[in-house]
Design a protein around this motif. Structure first.
Motif, PDB file in Angstrom:
ATOM      1  N   ARG A  39       0.863  -1.193   0.000  1.00  0.00           N
ATOM      2  CA  ARG A  39       0.000   0.000   0.000  1.00  0.00           C
ATOM      3  C   ARG A  39       0.893   1.234   0.000  1.00  0.00           C
ATOM      4  NH1 ARG A  39      -4.265  -0.116   4.559  1.00  0.00           N
ATOM      5  NH2 ARG A  39      -5.474  -1.246   3.002  1.00  0.00           N
ATOM      6  N   GLY A  45      -2.811   8.710  -1.798  1.00  0.00           N
ATOM      7  CA  GLY A  45      -3.042   7.266  -1.752  1.00  0.00           C
ATOM      8  C   GLY A  45      -4.502   6.930  -1.463  1.00  0.00           C
ATOM      9  N   VAL A  46      -4.823   5.663  -1.614  1.00  0.00           N
ATOM     10  CA  VAL A  46      -6.161   5.154  -1.290  1.00  0.00           C
ATOM     11  C   VAL A  46      -5.976   3.950  -0.371  1.00  0.00           C
ATOM     12  CG1 VAL A  46      -8.336   4.263  -2.177  1.00  0.00           C
ATOM     13  CG2 VAL A  46      -6.977   5.855  -3.580  1.00  0.00           C
ATOM     14  N   PRO A  47      -6.313   4.065   0.955  1.00  0.00           N
ATOM     15  CA  PRO A  47      -6.760   5.300   1.596  1.00  0.00           C
ATOM     16  C   PRO A  47      -5.624   6.313   1.711  1.00  0.00           C
ATOM     17  CG  PRO A  47      -6.410   3.598   3.243  1.00  0.00           C
ATOM     18  CD  PRO A  47      -6.166   2.947   1.911  1.00  0.00           C
ATOM     19  N   ARG A  48      -6.034   7.556   1.881  1.00  0.00           N
ATOM     20  CA  ARG A  48      -5.084   8.656   1.988  1.00  0.00           C
ATOM     21  C   ARG A  48      -4.289   8.563   3.297  1.00  0.00           C
ATOM     22  NH1 ARG A  48      -5.422  14.284   3.545  1.00  0.00           N
ATOM     23  NH2 ARG A  48      -7.301  13.887   4.741  1.00  0.00           N
ATOM     24  N   THR A  56      -6.349   9.990   9.262  1.00  0.00           N
ATOM     25  CA  THR A  56      -6.019   9.151   8.095  1.00  0.00           C
ATOM     26  C   THR A  56      -5.114   7.977   8.470  1.00  0.00           C
ATOM     27  OG1 THR A  56      -4.017  10.425   7.509  1.00  0.00           O
ATOM     28  CG2 THR A  56      -6.138  11.188   6.578  1.00  0.00           C
ATOM     29  N   ALA A  60      -5.169   3.781   6.990  1.00  0.00           N
ATOM     30  CA  ALA A  60      -4.008   3.391   6.165  1.00  0.00           C
ATOM     31  C   ALA A  60      -3.272   2.197   6.766  1.00  0.00           C
ATOM     32  CB  ALA A  60      -3.062   4.573   6.003  1.00  0.00           C
TER      33      ALA A  60
END
Ligand SMILES: NC(=O)c1ccc[n+]([C@@H]2O[C@H](COP(=O)([O-])OP(=O)(O)OC[C@H]3O[C@@H](n4cnc5c(N)ncnc54)[C@H](OP(=O)(O)O)[C@@H]3O)[C@@H](O)[C@H]2O)c1
Length: 282
Positions: A39, A45-48, A56, A60
């Motif tokens: 990741r 990014g996804v998730p941020r 966040t 992540a």
């Protein structure tokens, strides 16, 4: 070597913070080449993931077994220590088992962050790196190289510039293989170079007329202010060019050989490769 797996998870992810940056991007590429589920930690990014937004962090870290931690902008800034403390807590809460921290040589503030990771209760590896060769291709020095005059307040001090590819190789070993837990690797290139020598090496590789011009810290700061660089960024640069570049890091270390069993890449090879890829072509 076996990819790292966390008990109870089918496919634990490896989260690479700073995963679009100088070392992180290379760590991501190397992990993906090994088919390690990865990741990218980034504000895009996804998730941020955003160091400035703690909300966040847990999303992540969900499903993650190992984290590469490249803090931005620098572990020397005042926000770094609380951020690393908070990240370690969030990682422990999400069941992360392994942390690899990118640190900087000669920074007392970074060493405080190292100790937070070392006391985390998770398996840890510290990569304490010298200045990156890629600062000349992807970082702050890039525009100066293109301008033909690398005007910096580095005087005659020598630095063992390290190739970010070597840092990424060590990071991936620490993230995916056994035997690197509890290790602090001091990562330098194989040779001390003054800024004049580093810039001359780039000039030789590119054929461009580029030279190093030593300037005073005051002139440097005044130029940054004239370019409306934010005060906190100026303070960081002043710190890096005075405290960190005061000669304390004028020594080679063997972390690359310890971790990988081979010598680090030389700056001249980096410059030749970058020039061949057109890194400094307009
Ligand atoms: N440069 C050197 O010579 C050197 C030497 C030794 C140690 N270090 C250490 O290496 C670390 C990284 O430095 P670097 O110069 O190589 O920078 P870098 O990794 O190239 O920095 C850019 C990365 O940081 C991310 N980033 C920036 N702001 C962020 C934020 N608010 N939240 C989340 N991610 C953010 C960027 O992602 P997005 O923009 O995609 O969000 C990008 O992935 C620092 O801790 C520094 O102390 C650097």
């Amino acid at each position: 070597m076996e990819a790292y797996r966390v008990a109870g998870h089918d496919a634990p992810l490896t989260l690479v913070l700073g995963g679009t940056g100088k070392t992180g991007r290379r760590v991501v590429e190397r992990l993906q080449a090994r088919s390690v589920a990865t990741r990218v930690g980034s504000r895009a990014g996804v998730p941020r993931f955003d160091w400035d937004d703690r909300e966040t962090w847990a999303p992540a870290l969900r499903g993650v077994g190992a984290v590469y931690v490249a803090y931005a902008p620098d572990l020397a800034v005042p926000a770094a220590e609380p951020a690393i403390t908070g990240l370690v807590e969030a990682a422990a809460a999400e069941g992360v088992e392994r942390l690899v921290l990118l640190s900087g040589r000669g920074e007392a503030e970074a060493e405080r962050c190292e100790r937070i990771v070392q006391g985390s209760g998770m398996a840890w590896t510290i990569l304490r790196a010298s200045w990156f060769a890629q600062n000349f291709t992807e970082g702050f020095f890039y525009d100066l190289v293109l301008s033909g005059e690398v005007a910096l307040p580095a005087g005659p001090v020598a630095e063992p510039f390290v190739d970010a590819e070597d840092i990424a190789a060590v990071a991936v070993a620490a993230l995916t293989e056994e035997g690197h837990g509890g290790q602090l690797y001091e990562l330098t290139g194989p040779r001390l170079l003054s800024f004049a020598e580093a810039v001359a090496t780039i000039a030789g590789a590119t054929g461009r007329p580029v030279r190093y011009v030593p300037i005073s810290v005051e002139a440097f700061v005044a130029e940054l202010a004239a370019q409306q660089v934010p005060d906190d960024a100026i303070a960081l640069l002043r710190y890096l060019f005075t405290t960190v570049l005061d000669g304390r890091n004028e020594a080679l270390a063997d972390g690359v050989r310890q971790a990988l069993g081979r010598e680090p890449h030389d700056f001249a090879a980096f410059a030749r490769g970058a020039a061949a890829r057109g890194a400094w072509s307009l």
